[in-house]
Write an enzyme that holds these catalytic residues in place. Sequence first.
Site, PDB file in Angstrom:
ATOM      1  N   CYS A   1      20.921  12.163  41.924  1.00 20.10           N
ATOM      2  CA  CYS A   1      21.217  11.953  43.340  1.00 20.10           C
ATOM      3  C   CYS A   1      20.133  12.555  44.248  1.00 20.10           C
ATOM      4  CB  CYS A   1      22.529  12.615  43.688  1.00 20.10           C
ATOM      5  SG  CYS A   1      23.882  12.091  42.640  1.00 20.10           S
TER       6      CYS A   1
ATOM      7  N   ARG B   1      13.888   9.396  41.487  1.00 20.46           N
ATOM      8  CA  ARG B   1      14.786  10.294  40.762  1.00 20.46           C
ATOM      9  C   ARG B   1      15.843   9.524  39.976  1.00 20.46           C
ATOM     10  NH1 ARG B   1      15.033  15.569  43.155  1.00 20.46           N
ATOM     11  NH2 ARG B   1      17.204  15.686  42.582  1.00 20.46           N
TER      12      ARG B   1
ATOM     13  N   TRP C   1      23.623   8.812  41.733  1.00 18.55           N
ATOM     14  CA  TRP C   1      23.502   8.531  40.304  1.00 18.55           C
ATOM     15  C   TRP C   1      24.869   8.869  39.732  1.00 18.55           C
ATOM     16  CZ3 TRP C   1      23.625  11.187  35.577  1.00 18.55           C
ATOM     17  CH2 TRP C   1      22.934  10.590  34.505  1.00 18.55           C
TER      18      TRP C   1
ATOM     19  N   ASN D   1      24.972  16.475  46.060  1.00 13.10           N
ATOM     20  CA  ASN D   1      24.339  16.393  44.736  1.00 13.10           C
ATOM     21  C   ASN D   1      25.018  17.412  43.838  1.00 13.10           C
ATOM     22  OD1 ASN D   1      22.501  14.637  45.780  1.00 13.10           O
ATOM     23  ND2 ASN D   1      20.713  15.957  45.522  1.00 13.10           N
ATOM     24  N   GLY D   2      25.192  17.073  42.569  1.00 17.25           N
ATOM     25  CA  GLY D   2      25.796  18.030  41.632  1.00 17.25           C
ATOM     26  C   GLY D   2      27.208  17.636  41.280  1.00 17.25           C
TER      27      GLY D   2
ATOM     28  N   GLU E   1       6.650  12.375  21.193  1.00 17.54           N
ATOM     29  CA  GLU E   1       6.491  12.062  22.616  1.00 17.54           C
ATOM     30  C   GLU E   1       6.101  10.585  22.801  1.00 17.54           C
ATOM     31  OE1 GLU E   1       7.183  13.093  25.417  1.00 17.54           O
ATOM     32  OE2 GLU E   1       5.760  12.261  26.827  1.00 17.54           O
TER      33      GLU E   1
ATOM     34  N   LYS F   1       8.261   7.901  24.988  1.00 14.22           N
ATOM     35  CA  LYS F   1       7.717   7.113  26.100  1.00 14.22           C
ATOM     36  C   LYS F   1       8.122   5.648  25.959  1.00 14.22           C
ATOM     37  CE  LYS F   1       6.975   9.385  28.532  1.00 14.22           C
ATOM     38  NZ  LYS F   1       7.267  10.712  28.338  1.00 14.22           N
TER      39      LYS F   1
ATOM     40  N   GLU G   1      11.930   5.152  26.595  1.00 11.41           N
ATOM     41  CA  GLU G   1      12.343   5.374  27.981  1.00 11.41           C
ATOM     42  C   GLU G   1      12.068   4.175  28.865  1.00 11.41           C
ATOM     43  OE1 GLU G   1      11.801  10.030  29.154  1.00 11.41           O
ATOM     44  OE2 GLU G   1       9.972   8.934  28.770  1.00 11.41           O
TER      45      GLU G   1
ATOM     46  N   HIS H   1      11.113  10.055   2.936  1.00  8.11           N
ATOM     47  CA  HIS H   1      12.476  10.544   2.728  1.00  8.11           C
ATOM     48  C   HIS H   1      13.492   9.751   3.547  1.00  8.11           C
ATOM     49  CE1 HIS H   1      11.052  13.836   0.322  1.00  8.11           C
ATOM     50  NE2 HIS H   1      10.189  14.163   1.281  1.00  8.11           N
TER      51      HIS H   1
ATOM     52  N   LYS I   1      14.798  11.203  36.913  1.00 11.87           N
ATOM     53  CA  LYS I   1      13.600  12.032  36.799  1.00 11.87           C
ATOM     54  C   LYS I   1      13.969  13.497  36.605  1.00 11.87           C
ATOM     55  CE  LYS I   1       9.237  13.023  37.083  1.00 11.87           C
ATOM     56  NZ  LYS I   1       8.530  12.822  35.787  1.00 11.87           N
TER      57      LYS I   1
HETATM   58  C1  G6P Z   1      14.591  13.929  32.281  1.00 11.92           C
HETATM   59  C2  G6P Z   1      13.330  13.121  32.544  1.00 11.92           C
HETATM   60  C3  G6P Z   1      12.287  13.447  31.501  1.00 11.92           C
HETATM   61  C4  G6P Z   1      12.020  14.945  31.450  1.00 11.92           C
HETATM   62  C5  G6P Z   1      13.316  15.730  31.226  1.00 11.92           C
HETATM   63  C6  G6P Z   1      13.099  17.224  31.427  1.00 11.92           C
HETATM   64  O1  G6P Z   1      15.190  13.487  31.115  1.00 11.92           O
HETATM   65  O2  G6P Z   1      13.621  11.743  32.551  1.00 11.92           O
HETATM   66  O3  G6P Z   1      11.077  12.782  31.829  1.00 11.92           O
HETATM   67  O4  G6P Z   1      11.119  15.225  30.434  1.00 11.92           O
HETATM   68  O5  G6P Z   1      14.293  15.333  32.185  1.00 11.92           O
HETATM   69  O6  G6P Z   1      12.722  17.446  32.760  1.00 11.92           O
HETATM   70  P1  G6P Z   1      11.952  18.705  33.289  1.00 11.92           P
HETATM   71  O7  G6P Z   1      11.810  18.469  34.759  1.00 11.92           O
HETATM   72  O8  G6P Z   1      12.817  19.891  32.968  1.00 11.92           O
HETATM   73  O9  G6P Z   1      10.651  18.768  32.591  1.00 11.92           O
END
Ligand code: G6P
Length: 608
Positions: free
Chosen positions: A2, A27, A74, A100-101, A481, A485, A488, A504, A603
Amino acid sequence: MCGIVAYTGKCQAVGILIEGLRKLEYRGYDSAGVCLQDGGKLTTIRAKGRLSELEAALHGRPKLGTTGIAHTRWATHGAPSEKNAHPHMSMNGEFAVVHNGIIENYALIKAGLQAEGVVFQSETDTEVIAHLVAKLYKDSLAQAVADTLAHLEGAFGIVVISAREPGVLIGARRGSPLVLGVGESECILASDASAIVEHTQKVVYLDENDMVEINGGEYRITNQARAEVRREIQNIGFSADQVAKGSFEHFMLKEIFEQPEAVINSLRGRLLLDSGTANLQGLNLVQQELRGIKRIIIIACGTSFYAGKVGEYLIEELAGIPVEVEYASEFRYRNPILEEKTIVFAVSQSGETADTLAALREAKRKGATVLGICNAVGSSIARETDGGVYLHAGPEIGVASTKAFTCQVTVLTLIALLLGRMRRVSADEGLRICKALQAIPGQIREILAQNDQIREIAKQYVDNRNFLYLGRGFNYPVALEGALKLKEISYVHAEGYPAAEMKHGPIALIDADMPTVVVCPTDALFDKVISNMQEVKARGGRILAVTDSENGHLDGIADHVIRVPKTLAPLTPLLHVVPLQLLAYHIAVLRGCDVDMPRNLAKSVTVE
Ligand code: G6P
């Protein structure tokens, strides 16, 4: 997650609020709304979906009012819909709130209010705030909000307006950030400085449990005891241009291309060539404390967790200190053992991730020294840690983290170097690492110059629905990672594995439809990874290799090879990750996905 924007001043609020929401779109959200205060009247307009839907709903309606609140939601409690979108109103329409929250005890409050005859319009936890403020209001909105806060449990940032008090905004934070932008006879309150930067560079980051009363350009901050407090006015530290896409099609691509500059900024002033070590004053630890560290725990989520995994390999290799990397969400609810001389690093781009914040509080409760590795200046994690290192990567807007990862790994390399030089790394080796780090930005540029070739390679893989990513040693986390990517932003299933573990289990999946992306620098394990590639090839699997090998031998095994420049083995993640970011980006674009706002993701995850 949010986003909140609120404005009061001399200008018409609606345009400012919508523009602010646009800056927070990154976000992640599923509905949006505004509430404008026009004299003694509140008008609320909300819409499900993107901001364009809200703009369409606003079209043709009178948009008057120099005070207003706005929100991108959100969904947590209740599906994405117009009625669940914020702002939420009291029954008499005189009070409106954005939030928010999560209000954890909302069900209890709701039942009590319903018993008193309050009729709820939404399924949200937020709506209880509007009804409580209306119930508790006597003659001051600030007092009514303060009294309401006493009933709320959970983590939240809220802004409330009332038809009864024109020009007044009341904001409060507990666990969810609020930033106050101070302009000329106007104030903007937002959950993120990106929504403010176009109006002013002057901001005040509210502290935990702060409440702010704003009336036009004047503001007053009080603490939990409702005593007036002074909070420092700070400079935002980035420009409006930095949160704009410029000539790039997506923020993610822009941020991938910003990596050389971002790494330079992470390194600036931190390399001591004379002594072949790093200078990290922000850690706030004296030499003796640094030398005495017996164990390191890294807590993080998502991409930051994988950067932490690279950190584990780096610190153990260079400094010989045992390191554990743990998901913050697990750490916070376990009973972690934190002995004396254990240092905890909380790694977070946003500095607001709820699980990481809770985990760091748990570590502090148990007496550990907790240090932050954050990008967002003034963020909750940065403020609650005992010291730390900022990335200085500049704002990261694309939901899929890219430049923050490379800068986190850069900073973790500096930490490993600093601790290593106090233990087993010689001056010569330290100097070699410093020089290799200085060369990294230029080497990333060389990789970025291959963007067109990488796009062509991506075209060959665009129809695959499953991918395996393999790597070893320093580059095992890079494989993880790379797979993250792709998942996501392209919604394609991808799994990262240590290359030798393939036999395995995952090897059973290999066929012509399941390509394998192999990260294989010419390090000590190069030949072993080549054997793994042979195993994939023998089963008819296609291979895309990312390597610094100049040897043509790989071309005979892999279907496609992306070459990166050579560096020292501990620094190879900084280069090998870049083609994986570009590969994921191009596959997602070719599949028609919304790269900057992938479905269901946020985000900054500020709820559990
Ligand atoms: C969310 C984002 C990721 C990020 C993760 C941790 O899942 O979509 O891209 O890596 O949060 O976020 P931070 O701000 O703690 O690195």
